[in-house]
Design a protein around this motif. Structure first.
Motif, PDB file in Angstrom:
ATOM      1  N   UNK A   1     -46.554 -10.707 -25.610  1.00 55.30           N
ATOM      2  CA  UNK A   1     -45.181 -10.629 -25.076  1.00 55.30           C
ATOM      3  C   UNK A   1     -45.191 -10.247 -23.600  1.00 55.30           C
ATOM      4  N   UNK A   2     -44.028 -10.470 -23.003  1.00 58.81           N
ATOM      5  CA  UNK A   2     -43.870 -10.084 -21.607  1.00 58.81           C
ATOM      6  C   UNK A   2     -42.562  -9.312 -21.482  1.00 58.81           C
ATOM      7  N   UNK A   3     -42.334  -8.748 -20.309  1.00 56.42           N
ATOM      8  CA  UNK A   3     -41.077  -8.057 -20.070  1.00 56.42           C
ATOM      9  C   UNK A   3     -40.392  -8.789 -18.933  1.00 56.42           C
ATOM     10  N   UNK A   4     -39.143  -9.159 -19.131  1.00 62.66           N
ATOM     11  CA  UNK A   4     -38.437  -9.804 -18.028  1.00 62.66           C
ATOM     12  C   UNK A   4     -37.248  -8.944 -17.641  1.00 62.66           C
ATOM     13  N   UNK A   5     -36.965  -8.905 -16.352  1.00 61.37           N
ATOM     14  CA  UNK A   5     -35.896  -8.035 -15.865  1.00 61.37           C
ATOM     15  C   UNK A   5     -35.551  -8.396 -14.438  1.00 61.37           C
ATOM     16  N   UNK A   6     -34.381  -8.003 -14.024  1.00 61.53           N
ATOM     17  CA  UNK A   6     -34.027  -8.104 -12.617  1.00 61.53           C
ATOM     18  C   UNK A   6     -34.746  -6.972 -11.898  1.00 61.53           C
ATOM     19  N   UNK A   7     -34.962  -7.135 -10.601  1.00 63.16           N
ATOM     20  CA  UNK A   7     -35.681  -6.106  -9.849  1.00 63.16           C
ATOM     21  C   UNK A   7     -34.987  -4.746  -9.985  1.00 63.16           C
TER      22      UNK A   7
ATOM     23  N   UNK B   1     -45.497 -19.205 -15.849  1.00 65.46           N
ATOM     24  CA  UNK B   1     -46.887 -19.208 -16.304  1.00 65.46           C
ATOM     25  C   UNK B   1     -47.116 -18.196 -17.410  1.00 65.46           C
ATOM     26  N   UNK B   2     -46.635 -16.968 -17.132  1.00 68.21           N
ATOM     27  CA  UNK B   2     -46.883 -15.889 -18.076  1.00 68.21           C
ATOM     28  C   UNK B   2     -46.153 -16.156 -19.376  1.00 68.21           C
ATOM     29  N   UNK B   3     -44.934 -16.697 -19.291  1.00 74.73           N
ATOM     30  CA  UNK B   3     -44.148 -16.953 -20.488  1.00 74.73           C
ATOM     31  C   UNK B   3     -44.893 -17.878 -21.433  1.00 74.73           C
ATOM     32  N   UNK B   4     -45.598 -18.847 -20.859  1.00 74.97           N
ATOM     33  CA  UNK B   4     -46.281 -19.829 -21.696  1.00 74.97           C
ATOM     34  C   UNK B   4     -47.400 -19.200 -22.528  1.00 74.97           C
ATOM     35  N   UNK B   5     -47.818 -18.012 -22.144  1.00 81.44           N
ATOM     36  CA  UNK B   5     -48.896 -17.359 -22.896  1.00 81.44           C
ATOM     37  C   UNK B   5     -48.357 -16.401 -23.955  1.00 81.44           C
ATOM     38  N   UNK B   6     -47.031 -16.333 -24.091  1.00 81.90           N
ATOM     39  CA  UNK B   6     -46.407 -15.350 -24.988  1.00 81.90           C
ATOM     40  C   UNK B   6     -45.592 -16.024 -26.101  1.00 81.90           C
ATOM     41  N   UNK B   7     -45.308 -15.209 -27.132  1.00 88.26           N
ATOM     42  CA  UNK B   7     -44.369 -15.659 -28.172  1.00 88.26           C
ATOM     43  C   UNK B   7     -43.027 -14.956 -28.046  1.00 88.26           C
ATOM     44  N   UNK B   8     -43.005 -13.876 -27.272  1.00 82.60           N
ATOM     45  CA  UNK B   8     -41.752 -13.147 -27.168  1.00 82.60           C
ATOM     46  C   UNK B   8     -41.610 -12.476 -25.826  1.00 82.60           C
ATOM     47  N   UNK B   9     -40.363 -12.039 -25.539  1.00 80.30           N
ATOM     48  CA  UNK B   9     -40.090 -11.377 -24.274  1.00 80.30           C
ATOM     49  C   UNK B   9     -39.151 -10.211 -24.521  1.00 80.30           C
ATOM     50  N   UNK B  10     -39.470  -9.069 -23.893  1.00 74.99           N
ATOM     51  CA  UNK B  10     -38.518  -7.966 -23.902  1.00 74.99           C
ATOM     52  C   UNK B  10     -37.632  -8.183 -22.695  1.00 74.99           C
ATOM     53  N   UNK B  11     -36.331  -8.266 -22.929  1.00 78.28           N
ATOM     54  CA  UNK B  11     -35.402  -8.468 -21.826  1.00 78.28           C
ATOM     55  C   UNK B  11     -34.806  -7.109 -21.477  1.00 78.28           C
ATOM     56  N   UNK B  12     -35.117  -6.613 -20.297  1.00 82.26           N
ATOM     57  CA  UNK B  12     -34.637  -5.287 -19.908  1.00 82.26           C
ATOM     58  C   UNK B  12     -33.442  -5.429 -18.983  1.00 82.26           C
TER      59      UNK B  12
ATOM     60  N   UNK C   1     -39.301 -18.594 -26.509  1.00 80.55           N
ATOM     61  CA  UNK C   1     -39.699 -17.228 -26.837  1.00 80.55           C
ATOM     62  C   UNK C   1     -38.615 -16.495 -27.617  1.00 80.55           C
ATOM     63  N   UNK C   2     -39.074 -15.573 -28.478  1.00 75.47           N
ATOM     64  CA  UNK C   2     -38.173 -14.665 -29.154  1.00 75.47           C
ATOM     65  C   UNK C   2     -37.786 -13.578 -28.151  1.00 75.47           C
ATOM     66  N   UNK C   3     -36.494 -13.312 -28.012  1.00 75.57           N
ATOM     67  CA  UNK C   3     -36.080 -12.348 -27.004  1.00 75.57           C
ATOM     68  C   UNK C   3     -35.636 -11.047 -27.644  1.00 75.57           C
ATOM     69  N   UNK C   4     -36.193  -9.939 -27.172  1.00 76.75           N
ATOM     70  CA  UNK C   4     -35.824  -8.612 -27.656  1.00 76.75           C
ATOM     71  C   UNK C   4     -35.019  -7.921 -26.548  1.00 76.75           C
ATOM     72  N   UNK C   5     -33.699  -7.883 -26.690  1.00 75.52           N
ATOM     73  CA  UNK C   5     -32.900  -7.286 -25.615  1.00 75.52           C
ATOM     74  C   UNK C   5     -32.942  -5.759 -25.651  1.00 75.52           C
ATOM     75  N   UNK C   6     -33.136  -5.157 -24.493  1.00 72.61           N
ATOM     76  CA  UNK C   6     -33.185  -3.698 -24.378  1.00 72.61           C
ATOM     77  C   UNK C   6     -32.274  -3.274 -23.233  1.00 72.61           C
ATOM     78  N   UNK C   7     -31.367  -2.353 -23.536  1.00 77.87           N
ATOM     79  CA  UNK C   7     -30.587  -1.763 -22.449  1.00 77.87           C
ATOM     80  C   UNK C   7     -31.307  -0.494 -22.023  1.00 77.87           C
TER      81      UNK C   7
END
Lengths: 396, 603
Positions: B11-17, B94-105, B128-134
């Motif tokens: 998985x990866x973590x995606x977020x705004x800066x 690139x990184x997304x392609x190596x994952x099955x999921x993403x934590x969305x922060x 990707x499966x997205x796991x939303x996190x506030x």
């Protein structure tokens, strides 16, 4: 006995040289420190005797090797050398005679503060063979003298010059300062008029420079003193140059003017990359391709000599490129650059376009394969030096 | 002992800066015991000094953790950290392609931002499966309910699927780890199929050569295997494989589903290609994995050594730099003003700044950068088509039929009270308005089509100041469009300075020329001669300024025999001149070449 660039050990720096030496002797005492001055001096005179003794041993330490070298100029500077009694001066002169061969045509200068002159001293100095005297007059306006924190007034300066003449000095210099805050051109001209009327053979006119570390510097930083504008300073400089030319003085260095034949031969050694030895705290020396200078503290100076060590602070061996740079800026400070020497010694030729551009802009003329600065050129002398030095770093 | 894909999560973590991506990553590493609290430094994955200083991630990073989950199993979690900035979106994909999921922060006090949205779309596109996190729910300004609604709107999840956390206060980290295990699917590859591994990044290591970061999709990779790099067709023998913890940890093999590294005697980064598929050369798979789209530079500028004699050094520095930044493109060019240098292509302005800064810091280069520009498509009257990435190479107006420039779709999210300001800014920058939608009652999502050239110049800074820092911004290449563009030249004492030429819209050219000349007047120091600055379009002069000659530069003081002090002053002056470029007789400081960038500050 290795010679490290930064921590030199110069056992006996005075050695055989091809041309006569100049000797500079720094007397580090002043009655009162002027608030613009950044030369090394102190107001406490309690170690005067120790200083004179140390100076004598410095001279003998520096000259332990080889035979006596010829000296043809001596300059007693400071500080205020005229604070020394004739007896003290005589001791120093004796030491010089013991270690050097003094030339018959010796030029021997002493700097004098018009506020400390004792008439009897003047006669005695002259009697000891001192034949040139330089007065730190600075201004003939008392309020300007107060601003500069000088201890004399205008009348005392005029009197001092007259007394020197009576004592037998016929080679007299007057130092003046210009570009003082809010100084007018009228006042500058008046100072020059009064100064030249006293008939000196030589006149130095220095712009007031705000040097870091001086009380003047902090006054300027605080906003208590507003230094003159660049344009004003440049205009005043041109005023000085024009005035002095009109009075028949030769402008032979940035700030120095002399009647024909009365250039200061000692100072010329500085500007012609000649050989000179400095004694006393903070004094500078140059021999061949070596420069060194003494520590700028009387206590340190005394301590070194107490251990029979030369009080040298640092030394450098000039690289070819440093010699090149020095030749250019020192030549230009004398208002001329000998292009044949530039070519012969440093293999450098100035492009025709460069020279014609400089001439068109009125910075210089050329004659006899020499670049000669105009008055306008003198006002930007350092810029021109930087430019010419820069040309080399591009072409090499 | 083979690892079951069932126990792997990638998985990866995606977020705004600034929404807390790196802090969350730090917490995950800590909670799984991958690093101890004592080893911990903030932003541990961002090991480049520049990353820490700016609080951004520039390169992708990967790290493996072991996590003992509530179900009693120990899982292998591979976290692939990604950059958040728009310039580096290629790194993200690139990184997304190596994952099955993403934590969305998403920051509880900021809500959904432009890069949240663009990164979410990239993740959804990648399946990707997205796991939303506030995140940052402990802040006094947190608006958890609003942000929850925004997330439901954005990704269509259920409210109760949204996790609440504060990475800083160490709240909710366990829930995040459990969700990674329970919601993100295990990798689907087959261990017995012919080997296929995706290269998602590569680094140059001065001792080992190229280290590629890979995700094994099918099969297995072992030391001494002979591998084929599908695209380059090159075959290498595997020297080492392993997993990525804080350091590289060698392993006997890497099996399907896992993430790790591969060292195979590859000497140059050009021999590997990020996005390529690694196969078993004795039993190559029939189909490669789908790779990445080629990275296309969007912004171009000239890089020149401040001193011409340092050209070779700069060439070496660029070559070394490129080993770790494949996105940087460069080729030699010559400028009459600046001499020999390189035309470089960057992903965006931030990328350009970073390359420049790293060249100066890490490679000790003093460089002069020219004004950045975009790539123009020039159709000549003889129908010939040119791609011009250097304004100096623009053909003469008579030869040009028309010029096309790249446009982007820009997305700006800001509080609704700033809509007017944003509209005005975009219109001033020749924008074409598309639409406005509302993320919630307070915030608008504004879309514009803008010429890329207009956002290359200080657009983002301007946007920030017009919205008191509240706006976020993202863009994407749209198409090329014909525009009424002209080449604006700057002349110093009558000579065109090619490095100062720019391409501007005709309607703005007069204003531009005037401002640029006046800016240059302030930047170029007085010299021995008068300097005349002119702005011109073709042979027509549209602005003129002059710098009067220097009036005084002399130290009229006696230093006694202290020649050294005076000489040192001159040496200092000489040093200062080294940072200038001599153009004809005029010495031009480096800042002048970037004067255009700050033109609007004057108003």
């Amino acid at each position: 006995m290795g010679q490290d660039r930064n921590h030199p050990t110069i056992a006996a720096p005075v050695r055989a040289v091809s041309s006569p030496l100049g000797l500079y002797i720094h007397i580090p005492f002043c009655e009162k420190k002027c608030f613009y001055c950044d030369f090394y001096s102190i107001e406490n005179h309690s170690q005067r005797n120790e200083f004179v003794a140390a100076l004598i041993s410095e001279i003998s330490l520096a000259c332990v090797s080889g035979r006596k070298q010829v000296v043809d100029t001596i300059f007693l500077g400071g500080g205020t050398p005229s604070l020394l009694t004739p007896t003290e001066v005589e001791t120093i002169i004796d030491a010089i005679h013991r270690h050097f061969d003094v030339a018959a045509n010796l030029e021997f200068t002493i700097e004098c503060n018009p506020g400390t002159v004792d008439t009897k001293y003047l006669y005695d100095y002259r009697g000891l063979g001192i034949n040139r005297i330089s007065f730190g007059v600075q201004s003939f306006f008392d309020d300007e003298l107060v601003f500069l924190s000088r201890i004399h007034n205008s009348q005392e300066a005029i009197t001092a010059v007259g007394e020197a003449r009576s004592a037998g000095f016929d080679n007299i210099n007057i130092d003046l300062m210009y570009a003082l805050p809010s100084q007018t051109t009228e006042r500058l001209l008046s100072n020059l008029e009064t100064g030249t009327k006293l008939g000196p053979t030589h006149l130095s006119a220095y712009a007031l420079i705000v040097e870091p570390g001086t009380p003047l510097f902090s006054a300027v930083s605080k906003g208590d003193v507003k230094p003159s504008e660049e344009d004003t300073e440049a205009a005043m400089y041109e005023t000085v140059m024009n005035f002095m030319a009109g009075k028949g003085y030769d402008h032979y260095e940035i700030s120095n003017y002399s009647l024909p034949g009365f250039q200061c031969r000692h100072n010329l050694k500085y500007w012609d990359v000649g050989n000179y030895i400095g004694f006393g705290p903070s004094a500078h020396s140059h021999l061949d391709d070596q420069r060194w200078w003494n520590i700028s503290s009387l206590n340190g100076y005394l301590a070194h000599l107490g251990n029979n060590e030369l009080p040298i602070s640092s030394m450098e061996i000039l690289s070819p490129s440093q010699k090149h740079d020095e030749f250019i800026f020192l030549s230009l400070r004398q208002g001329k650059l000998d292009l044949r020497v530039l070519k012969a010694r440093f293999g450098m030729t100035l492009e025709k376009d460069f020279l014609s551009g400089m001439m068109e802009a009125g910075y210089c003329t050329t004659a006899d394969d020499t670049l000669i600065l105009t008055a306008k050129g003198f006002t930007v002398c350092d810029e021109i030096a930087g430019e010419i030095i820069g040309l080399r770093s591009v072409s090499v | 002992m083979s690892l079951s894909p069932q126990l792997i999560r990638n998985f990866c973590i995606i977020a705004h800066i600034d929404h807390g991506k790196s802090t969350l990553a730090d917490r995950l590493l800590e909670q799984t015991g991958t690093i101890t609290e004592r080893q911990m430094v903030d932003q541990i994955l961002d090991d480049m000094p520049l990353e820490r200083e700016r609080g951004i991630t520039i390169k992708s990073h990967a790290i493996q953790m072991k996590y003992g989950a509530n179900d009693g199993n120990t899982y292998t979690l591979n976290l692939i950290d990604t950059p958040g900035h728009v310039d580096f979106s290629y790194e993200v994909s690139r990184s997304l392609a190596a994952c099955e999921g993403a934590i969305l922060v998403v920051d509880a006090s900021q809500g959904v931002e432009a890069q949240t949205i663009s990164n979410v779309y990239l993740a959804i596109d990648a399946g990707l499966e997205i796991v939303p996190v506030i995140n940052k729910i402990d802040l006094p300004s947190a608006m958890v309910d609003e942000v929850r609604k925004q997330l439901v709107d954005l990704i269509g999840c259920k409210e109760e699927e949204i996790l609440l956390a504060s990475a800083k206060a160490k709240l909710g980290i366990g829930d995040v780890l459990e969700a990674v295990v329970n919601r993100i699917p295990p990798p689907a590859g087959k261990s017995d199929a012919p080997t296929r591994a995706l290269i998602f990044d590569a680094k140059y290591d001065s001792y080992r050569g190229v280290v590629t970061y890979i995700r094994i999709v099918d099969g297995v990779l072992r030391t001494n295997d002979k591998v084929l790099f599908h695209k380059t067709g090159k075959i290498f023998q595997v020297e080492e494989v392993g997993i990525l913890e804080i350091d590289r940890v060698p392993a006997k093999e890497l099996e399907a589903g896992n993430v790790g590294y591969l060292i195979a005697g590859v000497k140059e980064l050009t021999e590997t290609r990020v996005g390529d598929t690694v196969m078993d050369s004795s039993n190559p798979a029939s189909e490669p994995l789908s790779g990445y789209r080629e990275v296309k530079p969007m912004v171009f500028s000239g890089l020149y050594p401040a001193q011409s004699e340092h050209f070779e050094e700069l060439r070496d520095a660029l070559a070394k730099f490129k080993l770790n930044d494949a996105a940087l493109l460069y080729e030699p060019e010559t400028s009459t003003a600046l001499g020999f240098g390189f035309r470089c292509g960057f992903l965006g302005l931030l990328h350009m700044e970073i390359v420049q800064e790293r060249l100066e810091r890490e490679f000790n280069q003093t460089i002069i950068t020219t004004v950045p520009n975009v790539e123009y498509k020039v159709v000549k009257t003889n129908k010939e088509v040119l791609l011009v990435d250097n304004p100096a190479e623009m053909p003469s107006p008579a030869e040009i039929d028309h010029i096309e420039e790249p446009y982007v779709t820009a997305q700006i999210i800001c509080p609704s009270e700033f809509i007017g300001n944003v509209m005005k800014l975009c219109m001033d920058r020749r924008g074409v308005y598309r639409n406005t939608t509302y993320i919630d009652t307070k915030r608008a999502d504004i879309r514009f089509e803008l010429p890329l050239a207009e956002i290359v110049f200080d657009f983002f800074d301007k946007l920030k100041s017009l919205t008191r820092g509240y706006a976020s911004f993202d863009y994407e290449y749209l198409d090329n469009r014909e525009s009424n563009l002209v080449k604006l030249d700057i002349l110093l004492n009558g000579e065109v300075v090619d490095a100062l030429s720019s391409v501007v819209h005709r309607d703005k050219s007069y204003d531009w020329g005037r401002k640029l000349s006046s800016k240059l007047r302030k930047l170029i120091p007085k010299q021995l001669f008068e300097v005349v600055i002119q702005a011109a379009i073709g042979s027509k002069i549209i602005a003129r300024e002059s710098i009067s000659p220097i009036r005084k530069n002399v130290i009229a003081k006696c230093y006694g025999g202290d020649i050294t002090r005076k000489r040192k002053l001159l040496e200092k002056q000489k040093e200062g001149k080294k940072r200038m470029k001599q153009i004809g007789r005029v010495e031009v400081p480096q800042e002048a070449f970037l004067a255009v960038l700050s033109l609007n500050e004057e108003e």
